[in-house]
Design a protein around this motif. Structure first.
Motif, PDB file in Angstrom:
ATOM      1  N   TYR A 101       0.592  -0.745   0.054  1.00  0.00           N
ATOM      2  CA  TYR A 101      -0.203   0.189  -0.256  1.00  0.00           C
ATOM      3  C   TYR A 101       1.084   1.217   0.032  1.00  0.00           C
ATOM      4  CZ  TYR A 101      -4.228  -3.055   0.675  1.00  0.00           C
ATOM      5  OH  TYR A 101      -4.635  -3.915  -0.511  1.00  0.00           O
ATOM      6  N   ALA A 135      -3.204  -2.429  -5.703  1.00  0.00           N
ATOM      7  CA  ALA A 135      -4.412  -2.125  -4.976  1.00  0.00           C
ATOM      8  C   ALA A 135      -4.543  -0.466  -5.824  1.00  0.00           C
ATOM      9  CB  ALA A 135      -4.368  -1.932  -3.582  1.00  0.00           C
ATOM     10  N   ARG A 167      -6.554  -5.025  -6.257  1.00  0.00           N
ATOM     11  CA  ARG A 167      -8.499  -4.956  -4.834  1.00  0.00           C
ATOM     12  C   ARG A 167      -8.736  -2.979  -4.851  1.00  0.00           C
ATOM     13  NH1 ARG A 167      -7.914  -2.711   0.956  1.00  0.00           N
ATOM     14  NH2 ARG A 167     -10.152  -2.436   2.232  1.00  0.00           N
ATOM     15  N   VAL A 189      -9.589  -0.053  -3.148  1.00  0.00           N
ATOM     16  CA  VAL A 189     -10.021   0.202  -1.640  1.00  0.00           C
ATOM     17  C   VAL A 189     -10.524   1.170  -1.570  1.00  0.00           C
ATOM     18  CG1 VAL A 189      -8.395   1.559   0.219  1.00  0.00           C
ATOM     19  CG2 VAL A 189      -6.772  -0.091  -1.615  1.00  0.00           C
TER      20      VAL A 189
END
Length: 126
Positions: free
Chosen positions: A35, A69, A104, A106
């Protein structure tokens, strides 16, 4: 928690006159598996009359960056922070498409001036 990567400034610095001209309406923040931000992609420029966003552009940007992500964001043409049915359908479809390639989603942020609405905080994402 909202990301602090300067996206609000990017999307909100236009004057009413500039909003009549082409400006950034959608952006994509890309993250690695830890991340950490690995990039920002301006996805779409439009004006108050038209702006179209295609899922494949987001998927391509995520794949090109090898992102794990993403956070998407848009500046509403009408200044309304409340997500409408079109916003929700578009983002849910995008979430499913990204999930299929193991990326993903987020959050999706609607940003207007110094205010924003988070789809994640509203429970609109998985």
């Amino acid at each position: 928690m909202k990301p602090e990567v300067g996206l609000e400034t990017t999307l909100s610095n236009s004057s009413p006159q500039e909003r009549q001209q082409e400006h950034l309406t959608h952006g994509l923040i890309l993250f690695d598996s830890r991340y950490s931000v690995i990039g920002f992609e301006p996805l779409l420029y439009g004006n108050v009359d038209s702006a179209f966003l295609y899922r494949r552009e987001i998927i391509k940007a995520a794949l090109d960056a090898d992102a794990s992500a993403v956070i998407t964001a848009h500046y509403p043409r009408d200044g309304n922070l409340n997500p409408d049915k079109t916003d929700i359908a578009l983002i849910k479809g995008l979430e499913a498409s990204l999930e299929a390639i193991n990326v993903r989603l987020v959050d999706h942020l609607i940003i207007c001036g110094t205010e924003s609405v988070s789809f994640a905080e509203q429970g609109l994402l998985k």
